[in-house]
Design an enzyme around this catalytic site. Sequence first.
Site, PDB file in Angstrom:
ATOM      1  N   ASN A   9      32.015  15.704  79.256  1.00 19.70           N
ATOM      2  CA  ASN A   9      31.826  17.156  79.236  1.00 19.70           C
ATOM      3  C   ASN A   9      30.618  17.465  80.136  1.00 19.70           C
ATOM      4  O   ASN A   9      29.475  17.166  79.796  1.00 19.70           O
ATOM      5  CB  ASN A   9      31.586  17.624  77.791  1.00 19.70           C
ATOM      6  CG  ASN A   9      31.370  19.118  77.685  1.00 19.70           C
ATOM      7  OD1 ASN A   9      30.745  19.720  78.550  1.00 19.70           O
ATOM      8  ND2 ASN A   9      31.871  19.708  76.616  1.00 19.70           N
ATOM      9  N   ASP A  69      28.215  14.295  69.567  1.00 21.55           N
ATOM     10  CA  ASP A  69      29.385  14.958  69.000  1.00 21.55           C
ATOM     11  C   ASP A  69      28.895  16.233  68.345  1.00 21.55           C
ATOM     12  O   ASP A  69      27.928  16.217  67.577  1.00 21.55           O
ATOM     13  CB  ASP A  69      30.136  14.081  67.994  1.00 21.55           C
ATOM     14  CG  ASP A  69      31.566  14.584  67.832  1.00 21.55           C
ATOM     15  OD1 ASP A  69      32.323  14.521  68.814  1.00 21.55           O
ATOM     16  OD2 ASP A  69      31.918  15.081  66.743  1.00 21.55           O
ATOM     17  N   ASP A 153      29.671  29.683  73.337  1.00 21.18           N
ATOM     18  CA  ASP A 153      28.407  30.371  73.645  1.00 21.18           C
ATOM     19  C   ASP A 153      28.534  31.896  73.748  1.00 21.18           C
ATOM     20  O   ASP A 153      27.627  32.609  73.289  1.00 21.18           O
ATOM     21  CB  ASP A 153      27.784  29.806  74.935  1.00 21.18           C
ATOM     22  CG  ASP A 153      27.104  28.466  74.706  1.00 21.18           C
ATOM     23  OD1 ASP A 153      26.903  28.094  73.541  1.00 21.18           O
ATOM     24  OD2 ASP A 153      26.768  27.783  75.697  1.00 21.18           O
ATOM     25  N   HIS A 178      21.015  23.506  68.896  1.00 17.39           N
ATOM     26  CA  HIS A 178      21.356  22.347  68.076  1.00 17.39           C
ATOM     27  C   HIS A 178      21.118  21.048  68.848  1.00 17.39           C
ATOM     28  O   HIS A 178      20.550  20.096  68.353  1.00 17.39           O
ATOM     29  CB  HIS A 178      22.825  22.451  67.641  1.00 17.39           C
ATOM     30  CG  HIS A 178      23.765  22.809  68.771  1.00 17.39           C
ATOM     31  ND1 HIS A 178      23.545  23.876  69.603  1.00 17.39           N
ATOM     32  CD2 HIS A 178      24.892  22.212  69.238  1.00 17.39           C
ATOM     33  CE1 HIS A 178      24.508  23.938  70.515  1.00 17.39           C
ATOM     34  NE2 HIS A 178      25.343  22.933  70.310  1.00 17.39           N
TER      35      HIS A 178
HETATM   36  P1  ITT Z   1      32.854  14.584  74.904  1.00 14.37           P
HETATM   37  O1  ITT Z   1      33.545  14.135  73.642  1.00 14.37           O
HETATM   38  O2  ITT Z   1      33.346  13.888  76.145  1.00 14.37           O
HETATM   39  O3  ITT Z   1      31.357  14.534  74.781  1.00 14.37           O
HETATM   40  P2  ITT Z   1      33.884  17.201  74.137  1.00 14.37           P
HETATM   41  O4  ITT Z   1      33.803  18.566  74.758  1.00 14.37           O
HETATM   42  O5  ITT Z   1      35.237  16.721  73.686  1.00 14.37           O
HETATM   43  O6  ITT Z   1      33.208  16.159  75.148  1.00 14.37           O
HETATM   44  P3  ITT Z   1      33.046  17.267  71.353  1.00 14.37           P
HETATM   45  O7  ITT Z   1      34.203  16.489  70.908  1.00 14.37           O
HETATM   46  O8  ITT Z   1      31.692  16.968  70.782  1.00 14.37           O
HETATM   47  O9  ITT Z   1      32.863  17.166  72.942  1.00 14.37           O
HETATM   48  O10 ITT Z   1      33.374  18.814  71.134  1.00 14.37           O
HETATM   49  C1  ITT Z   1      32.375  19.739  71.254  1.00 14.37           C
HETATM   50  C2  ITT Z   1      32.983  21.130  71.280  1.00 14.37           C
HETATM   51  O11 ITT Z   1      32.171  21.980  70.445  1.00 14.37           O
HETATM   52  C3  ITT Z   1      32.922  21.709  72.678  1.00 14.37           C
HETATM   53  O12 ITT Z   1      34.109  21.468  73.391  1.00 14.37           O
HETATM   54  C4  ITT Z   1      32.679  23.188  72.404  1.00 14.37           C
HETATM   55  O13 ITT Z   1      33.898  23.810  72.120  1.00 14.37           O
HETATM   56  C5  ITT Z   1      31.828  23.151  71.127  1.00 14.37           C
HETATM   57  N1  ITT Z   1      30.392  23.094  71.451  1.00 14.37           N
HETATM   58  C6  ITT Z   1      29.529  22.040  71.269  1.00 14.37           C
HETATM   59  N2  ITT Z   1      28.304  22.343  71.701  1.00 14.37           N
HETATM   60  C7  ITT Z   1      28.365  23.599  72.181  1.00 14.37           C
HETATM   61  C8  ITT Z   1      27.429  24.464  72.780  1.00 14.37           C
HETATM   62  O14 ITT Z   1      26.176  24.067  73.019  1.00 14.37           O
HETATM   63  N3  ITT Z   1      27.843  25.686  73.136  1.00 14.37           N
HETATM   64  C9  ITT Z   1      29.103  26.082  72.928  1.00 14.37           C
HETATM   65  N4  ITT Z   1      30.066  25.331  72.377  1.00 14.37           N
HETATM   66  C10 ITT Z   1      29.705  24.083  72.012  1.00 14.37           C
END
Ligand code: ITT
Length: 197
Positions: A9, A69, A153, A178
């Site tokens: 990501n 995560d 966001d 966070h």
């Molecule tokens: P990786 O597993 O490769 O790290 P991912 O996007 O699949 O990437 P996650 O499984 O941790 O990551 O999912 C996190 C989701 O939560 C992300 O896709 C957003 O939809 C939300 N999210 C997490 N942090 C955020 C932030 O700072 N601002 C907005 N949305 C966020």
Amino acid sequence: MQLVIATRNAHKLEEIRAIFDFRSLDVLSAFDFPEIPDVVEDGETFEENAVKKAVEIAKATGCWALADDSGLEVDVLGGAPGVYSARYAGEPCSYPANNEKLLRELSGETNRSARFRTVIALSDPEGKAETVSGDCPGKIIGELRGANGFGYDPLFVPNGFTETFAELDAVVKNRISHRANALKKAHAVWGAKLAAL
Ligand code: ITT
């Protein structure tokens, strides 16, 4: 010594690099290892998924690995989307579709309290992992506002602010988020260990 940030990501990666002082460590990411398949995130908690990502990438690369995560927990939805935040509206991951679904689920709802949560896992090359976590409380507004950041966001106003994370400058988000809170703990707990790698 190399440390791999176990994410594909790009937004998360940018935030982690901006927040955490890696000093002289040579920092790579999962983008540098295209041959390694995506980690299947089938855990029931952020902890399980963070550990799984860090351990699989550490073992596959032979490096130390740090994984994030994270997701959004909405109180009136019983903590949803939670660990399903990335694919809340189904596969493939679509931020606009996720935001639309969240607005639909909260339509007419007056209790809009929520929090973002991040668990950071650090694994050594053999797969021994530890975690820290951080959160950021706030509320979900009724329309999308702002163009910065990613994911939820544009719908999330952190407590103490009137702007969404997508309206706030990245410098501000990276001070109060966070992810910032989790990475501050990571620095306190693992900073010396990482500096000695
Ligand atoms: P990786 O597993 O490769 O790290 P991912 O996007 O699949 O990437 P996650 O499984 O941790 O990551 O999912 C996190 C989701 O939560 C992300 O896709 C957003 O939809 C939300 N999210 C997490 N942090 C955020 C932030 O700072 N601002 C907005 N949305 C966020």
